[in-house]
Design a protein around this motif. Sequence first.
Motif, mmCIF file in Angstrom:
data_model
loop_
_atom_site.group_PDB
_atom_site.id
_atom_site.type_symbol
_atom_site.label_atom_id
_atom_site.label_comp_id
_atom_site.label_asym_id
_atom_site.label_seq_id
_atom_site.Cartn_x
_atom_site.Cartn_y
_atom_site.Cartn_z
ATOM 1 N N LEU A 134 0.806 -1.223 0.000
ATOM 2 C CA LEU A 134 0.000 0.000 0.000
ATOM 3 C C LEU A 134 0.840 1.275 0.000
ATOM 4 O O LEU A 134 0.459 2.271 -0.596
ATOM 5 N N TYR A 135 1.995 1.252 0.709
ATOM 6 C CA TYR A 135 2.670 2.536 0.964
ATOM 7 C C TYR A 135 4.127 2.619 0.531
ATOM 8 O O TYR A 135 4.753 3.647 0.732
ATOM 9 N N LYS A 136 4.703 1.534 -0.057
ATOM 10 C CA LYS A 136 6.120 1.631 -0.425
ATOM 11 C C LYS A 136 6.291 2.763 -1.449
ATOM 12 O O LYS A 136 5.475 2.900 -2.367
ATOM 13 N N GLN A 172 -0.128 1.059 17.757
ATOM 14 C CA GLN A 172 1.033 1.948 17.989
ATOM 15 C C GLN A 172 0.650 3.404 17.710
ATOM 16 O O GLN A 172 1.005 4.315 18.459
ATOM 17 N N ILE A 173 -0.109 3.615 16.632
ATOM 18 C CA ILE A 173 -0.550 4.987 16.303
ATOM 19 C C ILE A 173 -1.539 5.468 17.369
ATOM 20 O O ILE A 173 -1.443 6.586 17.877
ATOM 21 N N LEU A 174 -2.457 4.572 17.733
ATOM 22 C CA LEU A 174 -3.464 4.921 18.743
ATOM 23 C C LEU A 174 -2.796 5.297 20.069
ATOM 24 O O LEU A 174 -3.222 6.222 20.764
ATOM 25 N N THR A 203 0.938 11.273 -2.396
ATOM 26 C CA THR A 203 0.025 11.570 -3.504
ATOM 27 C C THR A 203 -1.300 12.113 -2.972
ATOM 28 O O THR A 203 -1.827 13.107 -3.486
ATOM 29 N N LEU A 204 -1.839 11.465 -1.938
ATOM 30 C CA LEU A 204 -3.116 11.957 -1.388
ATOM 31 C C LEU A 204 -2.941 13.335 -0.752
ATOM 32 O O LEU A 204 -3.822 14.178 -0.848
ATOM 33 N N LYS A 205 -1.785 13.566 -0.128
ATOM 34 C CA LYS A 205 -1.527 14.899 0.462
ATOM 35 C C LYS A 205 -1.635 15.965 -0.621
ATOM 36 O O LYS A 205 -2.229 17.016 -0.432
ATOM 37 N N TYR A 224 -3.746 14.495 9.100
ATOM 38 C CA TYR A 224 -2.662 13.527 9.324
ATOM 39 C C TYR A 224 -2.736 12.492 8.205
ATOM 40 O O TYR A 224 -3.683 11.707 8.148
ATOM 41 N N GLU A 225 -1.800 12.551 7.281
ATOM 42 C CA GLU A 225 -1.875 11.715 6.070
ATOM 43 C C GLU A 225 -0.507 11.120 5.752
ATOM 44 O O GLU A 225 0.495 11.821 5.746
ATOM 45 N N LYS A 226 -0.505 9.814 5.437
ATOM 46 C CA LYS A 226 0.754 9.140 5.161
ATOM 47 C C LYS A 226 1.142 9.185 3.680
ATOM 48 O O LYS A 226 2.325 9.235 3.344
ATOM 49 N N SER A 227 0.135 9.204 2.790
ATOM 50 C CA SER A 227 0.433 9.113 1.356
ATOM 51 C C SER A 227 0.772 10.488 0.765
ATOM 52 O O SER A 227 -0.012 11.429 0.883
ATOM 53 N N GLU A 252 -8.028 15.354 11.589
ATOM 54 C CA GLU A 252 -8.622 14.286 10.783
ATOM 55 C C GLU A 252 -7.523 13.278 10.434
ATOM 56 O O GLU A 252 -6.486 13.635 9.850
ATOM 57 N N LEU A 253 -7.787 12.024 10.799
ATOM 58 C CA LEU A 253 -6.820 10.945 10.540
ATOM 59 C C LEU A 253 -7.124 10.341 9.176
ATOM 60 O O LEU A 253 -8.261 9.941 8.919
ATOM 61 N N GLY A 254 -6.155 10.297 8.299
ATOM 62 C CA GLY A 254 -6.347 9.699 6.970
ATOM 63 C C GLY A 254 -7.452 10.386 6.180
ATOM 64 O O GLY A 254 -8.509 9.806 5.927
ATOM 65 N N PRO A 255 -7.271 11.653 5.791
ATOM 66 C CA PRO A 255 -8.349 12.415 5.135
ATOM 67 C C PRO A 255 -8.629 12.036 3.677
ATOM 68 O O PRO A 255 -9.489 12.666 3.050
ATOM 69 N N ASP A 290 -11.371 2.856 -7.120
ATOM 70 C CA ASP A 290 -11.628 1.477 -6.716
ATOM 71 C C ASP A 290 -12.707 1.356 -5.652
ATOM 72 O O ASP A 290 -13.316 0.304 -5.504
ATOM 73 N N PHE A 291 -12.896 2.419 -4.871
ATOM 74 C CA PHE A 291 -13.935 2.349 -3.841
ATOM 75 C C PHE A 291 -14.461 3.741 -3.549
ATOM 76 O O PHE A 291 -13.876 4.744 -3.948
ATOM 77 N N ILE A 292 -15.593 3.774 -2.861
ATOM 78 C CA ILE A 292 -16.185 5.067 -2.515
ATOM 79 C C ILE A 292 -16.456 5.061 -1.009
ATOM 80 O O ILE A 292 -16.868 4.040 -0.460
ATOM 81 N N ASN A 352 -12.400 8.340 9.619
ATOM 82 C CA ASN A 352 -13.373 7.498 8.927
ATOM 83 C C ASN A 352 -12.589 6.541 8.032
ATOM 84 O O ASN A 352 -11.792 6.978 7.201
ATOM 85 N N GLU A 353 -12.802 5.258 8.233
ATOM 86 C CA GLU A 353 -12.061 4.231 7.497
ATOM 87 C C GLU A 353 -10.560 4.481 7.575
ATOM 88 O O GLU A 353 -9.850 4.338 6.576
ATOM 89 N N PHE A 354 -10.092 4.911 8.716
ATOM 90 C CA PHE A 354 -8.658 5.099 8.935
ATOM 91 C C PHE A 354 -8.065 3.795 9.463
ATOM 92 O O PHE A 354 -7.076 3.284 8.934
ATOM 93 N N PHE A 355 -8.724 3.244 10.461
ATOM 94 C CA PHE A 355 -8.162 2.064 11.122
ATOM 95 C C PHE A 355 -8.149 0.838 10.197
ATOM 96 O O PHE A 355 -7.221 0.049 10.226
HETATM 97 C C1 SAM Z 1 -9.687 4.151 3.221
HETATM 98 S S1 SAM Z 1 -8.952 5.701 3.193
HETATM 99 C C2 SAM Z 1 -10.201 6.695 3.994
HETATM 100 C C3 SAM Z 1 -10.136 8.133 3.596
HETATM 101 C C4 SAM Z 1 -11.163 9.093 4.184
HETATM 102 N N1 SAM Z 1 -11.127 9.129 5.614
HETATM 103 C C5 SAM Z 1 -12.554 8.795 3.699
HETATM 104 O O1 SAM Z 1 -13.404 8.432 4.487
HETATM 105 O O2 SAM Z 1 -12.773 8.949 2.481
HETATM 106 C C6 SAM Z 1 -7.643 5.619 4.377
HETATM 107 C C7 SAM Z 1 -6.860 6.882 4.565
HETATM 108 O O3 SAM Z 1 -5.949 6.735 5.650
HETATM 109 C C8 SAM Z 1 -4.627 7.078 5.221
HETATM 110 N N2 SAM Z 1 -3.683 6.309 6.061
HETATM 111 C C9 SAM Z 1 -3.578 4.980 6.180
HETATM 112 N N3 SAM Z 1 -2.600 4.660 7.070
HETATM 113 C C10 SAM Z 1 -2.124 5.814 7.548
HETATM 114 C C11 SAM Z 1 -1.130 6.158 8.510
HETATM 115 N N4 SAM Z 1 -0.437 5.206 9.122
HETATM 116 N N5 SAM Z 1 -0.900 7.449 8.763
HETATM 117 C C12 SAM Z 1 -1.622 8.419 8.133
HETATM 118 N N6 SAM Z 1 -2.554 8.165 7.200
HETATM 119 C C13 SAM Z 1 -2.812 6.886 6.902
HETATM 120 C C14 SAM Z 1 -4.668 6.703 3.753
HETATM 121 O O4 SAM Z 1 -3.596 7.212 3.014
HETATM 122 C C15 SAM Z 1 -6.023 7.273 3.370
HETATM 123 O O5 SAM Z 1 -6.015 8.665 3.272
#
Ligand code: SAM
Length: 353
Positions: free
Chosen positions: A24-26, A214-216, A115-117, A110-113, A79-82, A43-45, A148-151
């Motif tokens: 997913l992230y390399k 670990q993140i939590l 490209t998404l940033k 807070y975003e890891k990707s 917002e985690l994973g926006p 791929d998903f909504i 939302n859908e972060f974990f």
């Molecule tokens: C399934 S998507 C959900 C995106 C958004 N919250 C939504 O509901 O449309 C997961 C998101 O979490 C980010 N993500 C996953 N693992 C992460 C991490 N360890 N640190 C920061 N962001 C992360 C992904 O890059 C992506 O933006």
Amino acid sequence: MTIIENIFSRKKKLSIEEFVNRTLYKKKIGYYQNKNPFGKDGDFITSPSISPLFSEMIGIWIINFWESLNKPTNFNFVELGPGNGQMCRVINDLFQKFPEFYKSINIFLYEKSTTLKKIQKRKINSSKIKWISNFNNLKKGPVIFFGNEFFDAIPIKQYVKKNNIFYEKFVEIQKKNTLGTILKKASKKDTEEILKFKVLKNLNFIEYPKMGFQILNKIIKVIERKKGGILLIDYGYIKQQKKSTLQSIKNHKKQNFFENIGQSDITSLVNFKLLKEYLHKKDLDVSNIVTQSFFLKRVGILNRAEILSNKMSFRQKADLYIRLKRLLHPKIMGNLFKVILASKNGKKKLGFN
Ligand SMILES: C[S@@+](CC[C@H](N)C(=O)[O-])C[C@H]1O[C@@H](n2cnc3c(N)ncnc32)[C@H](O)[C@@H]1O
């Protein structure tokens, strides 16, 4: 070099967690590093792209949380994973309609990707919003984290118990460059960690979100220090599962886990009972686990839809209610998605349970 060789980079085997993490992230080849996976052409909504009403309800709930803390003049929202930034855009517009609140709030993403940033930065243009990679960089005042859908997007570990011995699942390159799984004795440290959880006792197959915890853990330390809470919504379960919940999705369809590596999203279902036990162990006030449908209705999604629909044409109304059905119907997202709140000196409960 093939994508599989690149992912393994000379290693013979990788734990499921590491394999999914690299897939997913390399850098350069990871799924989330290359494309915008969201929406009809992706791929998903996710809920924020299904209807802005979802994001509005989260926004209203956050303002309510701030009020329950006696309206602190400095307040942080993370917002985690926006994702594609859709929710943040809607929420920032909504917050501006509440001037006292807007003056107090600082918004962080807070975003890891990478490209998404970039996609988020193109979509959201506001001096209120900052990107962080370290939770210690928040401003003064309490904090509410939301994901939302972060974990479910954070890779998990998988274990099998045989004759009371734990084995961890690994992925390896097998003959003819195909992939398969093998078991390796789990480390003593991991076994001890798993055994601490009541929910995981007596299970012979275990999914454990080590990376997610670990993140939590970092988040919880911030909440303890600053006060506030974390609200999580995810695709998850309460009754313990006996088999793998990992799934690979491409073009809105499930496919074989080892197909289209780097071109498909891999997620797992969140074990909400385990999440609740973890949050309890950390001495937080934890809410009941409720369904997305229950949560959104209690915050007022149906009333809001009714008000909006008064001014709509028949076609617009039909579209609004089709989208609402997707979010709320028990067999679509309503019951499959669950909500949990954990807080410190904030709200013990979601505000209504
Ligand atoms: C399934 S998507 C959900 C995106 C958004 N919250 C939504 O509901 O449309 C997961 C998101 O979490 C980010 N993500 C996953 N693992 C992460 C991490 N360890 N640190 C920061 N962001 C992360 C992904 O890059 C992506 O933006």
